[in-house]
Design a protein around this motif. Structure first.
Motif, PDB file in Angstrom:
ATOM      1  N   PHE A   1       2.814  10.426  21.035  1.00 52.18           N
ATOM      2  CA  PHE A   1       1.465   9.923  20.802  1.00 52.18           C
ATOM      3  C   PHE A   1       1.450   9.166  19.486  1.00 52.18           C
ATOM      4  O   PHE A   1       2.373   9.266  18.669  1.00 52.18           O
TER       5      PHE A   1
ATOM      6  N   LEU B   1      -1.645   2.763   9.815  1.00 49.18           N
ATOM      7  CA  LEU B   1      -0.494   2.178   9.128  1.00 49.18           C
ATOM      8  C   LEU B   1      -0.068   0.892   9.813  1.00 49.18           C
ATOM      9  O   LEU B   1       0.195  -0.130   9.156  1.00 49.18           O
TER      10      LEU B   1
ATOM     11  N   PRO C   1       0.817  -1.219   0.000  1.00 48.26           N
ATOM     12  CA  PRO C   1       0.000   0.000   0.000  1.00 48.26           C
ATOM     13  C   PRO C   1       0.851   1.269   0.000  1.00 48.26           C
ATOM     14  O   PRO C   1       1.987   1.279   0.495  1.00 48.26           O
ATOM     15  N   ASN C   2       0.280   2.343  -0.544  1.00 47.02           N
ATOM     16  CA  ASN C   2       0.762   3.699  -0.254  1.00 47.02           C
ATOM     17  C   ASN C   2      -0.001   4.125   0.983  1.00 47.02           C
ATOM     18  O   ASN C   2      -1.232   4.095   0.986  1.00 47.02           O
ATOM     19  N   ILE C   3       0.690   4.500   2.046  1.00 45.10           N
ATOM     20  CA  ILE C   3      -0.030   4.792   3.279  1.00 45.10           C
ATOM     21  C   ILE C   3       0.744   5.792   4.109  1.00 45.10           C
ATOM     22  O   ILE C   3       1.985   5.807   4.093  1.00 45.10           O
ATOM     23  N   ASP C   4       0.006   6.629   4.840  1.00 47.90           N
ATOM     24  CA  ASP C   4       0.616   7.726   5.588  1.00 47.90           C
ATOM     25  C   ASP C   4       0.730   7.427   7.066  1.00 47.90           C
ATOM     26  O   ASP C   4      -0.184   6.875   7.678  1.00 47.90           O
ATOM     27  N   ALA C   5       1.859   7.838   7.623  1.00 51.50           N
ATOM     28  CA  ALA C   5       1.939   8.059   9.069  1.00 51.50           C
ATOM     29  C   ALA C   5       1.865   9.568   9.228  1.00 51.50           C
ATOM     30  O   ALA C   5       2.296  10.304   8.336  1.00 51.50           O
ATOM     31  N   GLY C   6       1.273  10.059  10.303  1.00 47.86           N
ATOM     32  CA  GLY C   6       1.245  11.506  10.409  1.00 47.86           C
ATOM     33  C   GLY C   6       0.446  12.014  11.580  1.00 47.86           C
ATOM     34  O   GLY C   6      -0.099  11.252  12.371  1.00 47.86           O
ATOM     35  N   PHE C   7       0.334  13.315  11.607  1.00 44.29           N
ATOM     36  CA  PHE C   7      -0.346  14.034  12.652  1.00 44.29           C
ATOM     37  C   PHE C   7      -1.830  13.686  12.611  1.00 44.29           C
ATOM     38  O   PHE C   7      -2.338  13.241  11.607  1.00 44.29           O
ATOM     39  N   ILE C   8      -2.519  13.889  13.697  1.00 42.52           N
ATOM     40  CA  ILE C   8      -3.956  13.686  13.739  1.00 42.52           C
ATOM     41  C   ILE C   8      -4.594  14.642  12.758  1.00 42.52           C
ATOM     42  O   ILE C   8      -4.323  15.837  12.780  1.00 42.52           O
ATOM     43  N   ARG C   9      -5.454  14.128  11.891  1.00 38.89           N
ATOM     44  CA  ARG C   9      -6.134  15.015  10.959  1.00 38.89           C
ATOM     45  C   ARG C   9      -7.397  15.532  11.626  1.00 38.89           C
ATOM     46  O   ARG C   9      -8.021  14.819  12.418  1.00 38.89           O
TER      47      ARG C   9
ATOM     48  N   GLU D   1       8.861  15.088   8.777  1.00 41.46           N
ATOM     49  CA  GLU D   1       8.780  13.735   9.321  1.00 41.46           C
ATOM     50  C   GLU D   1       9.671  12.816   8.490  1.00 41.46           C
ATOM     51  O   GLU D   1       9.768  12.941   7.269  1.00 41.46           O
TER      52      GLU D   1
ATOM     53  N   HIS E   1       8.233  12.724  14.983  1.00 40.27           N
ATOM     54  CA  HIS E   1       7.265  13.807  15.164  1.00 40.27           C
ATOM     55  C   HIS E   1       8.054  15.102  15.391  1.00 40.27           C
ATOM     56  O   HIS E   1       8.626  15.299  16.458  1.00 40.27           O
TER      57      HIS E   1
ATOM     58  N   SER F   1      -1.024   8.746  16.344  1.00 41.92           N
ATOM     59  CA  SER F   1      -2.228   9.325  15.745  1.00 41.92           C
ATOM     60  C   SER F   1      -3.084   8.242  15.084  1.00 41.92           C
ATOM     61  O   SER F   1      -2.681   7.071  14.961  1.00 41.92           O
TER      62      SER F   1
ATOM     63  N   HIS G   1       8.759   6.439  13.013  1.00 40.74           N
ATOM     64  CA  HIS G   1       8.765   7.718  12.320  1.00 40.74           C
ATOM     65  C   HIS G   1       8.928   8.825  13.360  1.00 40.74           C
ATOM     66  O   HIS G   1       8.792   8.580  14.573  1.00 40.74           O
TER      67      HIS G   1
ATOM     68  N   ASP H   1      -1.185   6.928  12.244  1.00 40.77           N
ATOM     69  CA  ASP H   1      -0.104   6.040  12.690  1.00 40.77           C
ATOM     70  C   ASP H   1      -0.673   4.652  13.008  1.00 40.77           C
ATOM     71  O   ASP H   1      -0.080   3.624  12.670  1.00 40.77           O
TER      72      ASP H   1
ATOM     73  N   VAL I   1       3.927  17.242   8.623  1.00 43.78           N
ATOM     74  CA  VAL I   1       2.866  16.548   9.366  1.00 43.78           C
ATOM     75  C   VAL I   1       2.566  15.156   8.827  1.00 43.78           C
ATOM     76  O   VAL I   1       1.649  14.491   9.301  1.00 43.78           O
ATOM     77  N   LYS I   2       3.312  14.706   7.844  1.00 44.75           N
ATOM     78  CA  LYS I   2       2.944  13.436   7.222  1.00 44.75           C
ATOM     79  C   LYS I   2       4.167  12.757   6.627  1.00 44.75           C
ATOM     80  O   LYS I   2       5.087  13.415   6.137  1.00 44.75           O
ATOM     81  N   LEU I   3       4.171  11.431   6.685  1.00 46.91           N
ATOM     82  CA  LEU I   3       5.205  10.647   6.003  1.00 46.91           C
ATOM     83  C   LEU I   3       4.492   9.547   5.238  1.00 46.91           C
ATOM     84  O   LEU I   3       3.793   8.726   5.838  1.00 46.91           O
ATOM     85  N   THR I   4       4.653   9.542   3.916  1.00 46.73           N
ATOM     86  CA  THR I   4       3.965   8.552   3.087  1.00 46.73           C
ATOM     87  C   THR I   4       4.917   7.422   2.724  1.00 46.73           C
ATOM     88  O   THR I   4       5.936   7.647   2.061  1.00 46.73           O
ATOM     89  N   PHE I   5       4.574   6.230   3.158  1.00 52.05           N
ATOM     90  CA  PHE I   5       5.315   5.036   2.759  1.00 52.05           C
ATOM     91  C   PHE I   5       4.700   4.550   1.443  1.00 52.05           C
ATOM     92  O   PHE I   5       3.487   4.334   1.370  1.00 52.05           O
TER      93      PHE I   5
ATOM     94  N   TYR J   1       7.488  -0.328  12.406  1.00 47.99           N
ATOM     95  CA  TYR J   1       8.058   0.840  11.736  1.00 47.99           C
ATOM     96  C   TYR J   1       8.306   1.943  12.749  1.00 47.99           C
ATOM     97  O   TYR J   1       7.841   1.882  13.892  1.00 47.99           O
TER      98      TYR J   1
END
Lengths: 100, 343
Positions: free
Chosen positions: B288, B296, A90-98, B195, B263, B290, B261, B293, B231-235, B259
């Motif tokens: 934290f 994923l 997958p293409n998938i994001d880790a990130g801040f709370i949206r 990130e 913050h 999210s 990442h 997170d 604010v984002k890291l796309t795998f 994994y």
């Protein structure tokens, strides 16, 4: 290439990213597309179809024999051979709370 | 194969008990099933394999109200050659799906009153015509594969490691070799306001005498072809391909363990123009995980031994927060740092 209407279905092995979940398909229909195959397998492999906001995740199918990602529109009968191994990535994001 | 003869719904009420709505939900049972399987593999009650056997999802009825109201649910697993095993799960398992439904209901009603709502979970037996199955064009069977385990002594690892974070007694042990944290820290500093991240790989160990299973995180593979901003890291698919190539090149029989990442909290505070006082007490600096997170971890690392490491780049030294599966949900957990001369 044989007549697609008489070509037998083909058997495949499909794994998740980690390779720790492997599904064996004994008869993938040759007239289906790679995109249909991926969508059809997500539920069986218990892979989530959507991200945290409910948007569909994009899964790419990597054909290990050729070392490339298949296009969703490719026909199974054209792109794959019996015994092929696919990895769903997958293409998938880790990130801040949206914001919800 | 999973057997689930019930359909589930959330019933929402206001604080005074007035019913608001009843919303059918599709519940993600996979984390609960994975947790059950791993919990019993740890104790030697199930064979150490991925896949195999059959699973049943069964509601546990509320002791006072009775069916259809739940007090929780259980997962039963029957595997060849083993007695059936089960694990019970509380209603908090439905928390994430309830949060999403809450938000959707509140949006529909144009209200923020969801803070005063509560919910109950109900289950009903599926009717025969509930499953209007579309033709199944793609059917497969999960292959049973051995869980690769190295026979080791947990005590040997504990005595050459320092604990970090809050260690919950029931969690399985996780040991980081020093290079993993050092490399993640270096990449985080280099990325500054963006990130960055990578994939954790390593080995699962079994102490047969206890019995218990624990993990050694031996390396991190930088997330090549990943796209990172503040604010984002796309795998991407290419990221995973590169990780597989790196694992193959290392030839150490390592497996995916999770994994990591970063913050960039300092950057978040700067772009929000937070005052120095606010920055000092910023809750985001404490670490934290999210919704993204968690999503994923669920999508790529559903095995119950999988981990999510966050490197917090706030004010002062970088800190590390580890998250993992517990009772089918993702939460903070402790870990061990192996001493350099023992790694």
């Amino acid at each position: 290439m044989g007549n697609p209407q008489t070509m037998p279905d083909i058997s495949l092995k499909v794994s998740d990213v980690s390779g720790q979940k492997i599904f064996t398909m004994t008869s993938a229909p040759v007239d289906a597309t790679v995109g249909e195959l991926v969508q059809g397998l997500l539920g069986q492999m218990n892979l989530p179809a959507n991200d945290s906001t409910g948007q569909p995740l994009t899964y790419h199918a990597r054909l290990e024999r050729e070392g490339r990602h298949l296009h969703a529109a490719e026909r199974i009968g054209d792109a794959l051979e019996t015994g092929d191994q696919l990895t769903l990535q997958p293409n998938i994001d880790a990130g801040f709370i949206r914001p919800v | 194969m999973t057997h689930n003869p019930y359909r589930y719904a959330l019933v929402f009420y206001t604080r005074d008990g007035s019913p608001l709505d009843c919303v059918p939900v599709q519940v993600d049972w996979e984390p609960a099933a994975q947790w059950t399987r791993f919990a019993h593999i740890r104790r030697g009650r199930l064979p150490a394999v991925n896949g195999g056997g059959s699973e049943w999802i069964q509601p546990l009825w509320d002791r006072i109200a009775g069916a259809p109201y739940l007090r929780g649910f259980r997962v039963l697993i029957a595997a060849d050659g083993s007695s059936p095993v089960e694990s019970a799960f509380p209603l908090t398992y439905f928390g994430d799906v309830a949060t999403q439904v809450f938000a959707s209901l509140a949006k529909q009603r144009g209200t923020e009153a969801e803070k005063n709502w509560y919910f109950r979970v109900v289950a009903y037996l599926r009717r025969e015509d509930d499953e209007r199955a579309s033709p199944v064009r793609f059917s497969g069977e999960e292959q049973v594969t051995p869980l690769p385990l190295v026979e080791s002594s947990l005590a040997d690892f504990v005595c050459k490691a320092r604990p970090a974070g809050f260690l919950e007694g029931s969690d399985f042990g996780v040991f980081f070799t020093p290079n993993v944290l050092e490399e993640a820290a270096a990449m985080t500093r280099a990325a500054e306001g963006r990130e960055t991240g990578g994939v954790l790989i390593g080995t699962l160990h079994r102490d047969a005498a206890m019995p218990e299973i624990f993990a050694q995180v031996s390396a991190q593979i930088p997330a090549a072809h990943a796209r990172g901003d503040a604010v984002k890291l796309t795998f991407t698919a290419d990221t995973w391909t590169a990780v597989n190539a790196a694992i193959a090149l290392r030839k150490r029989s390592e497996i995916y363990l999770g994994y990591w990442h970063s913050h960039p909290v300092r950057e978040w505070c700067r772009s929000n123009e937070c005052s120095p006082e606010k920055q000092k007490n910023c809750p985001l600096a404490k670490g934290f995980f999210s919704l993204d997170d968690k999503a994923l971890l669920r999508a790529v690392f559903p095995r119950a031994y999988s981990l999510g490491l966050v490197v917090n780049n706030a004010f002062g030294e970088l800190t590390f927060s580890l998250f993992g599966w517990r009772d089918g949900s993702i939460g903070p957990r402790g870990f061990y740092r192996l001493e350099p001369h023992h790694a």
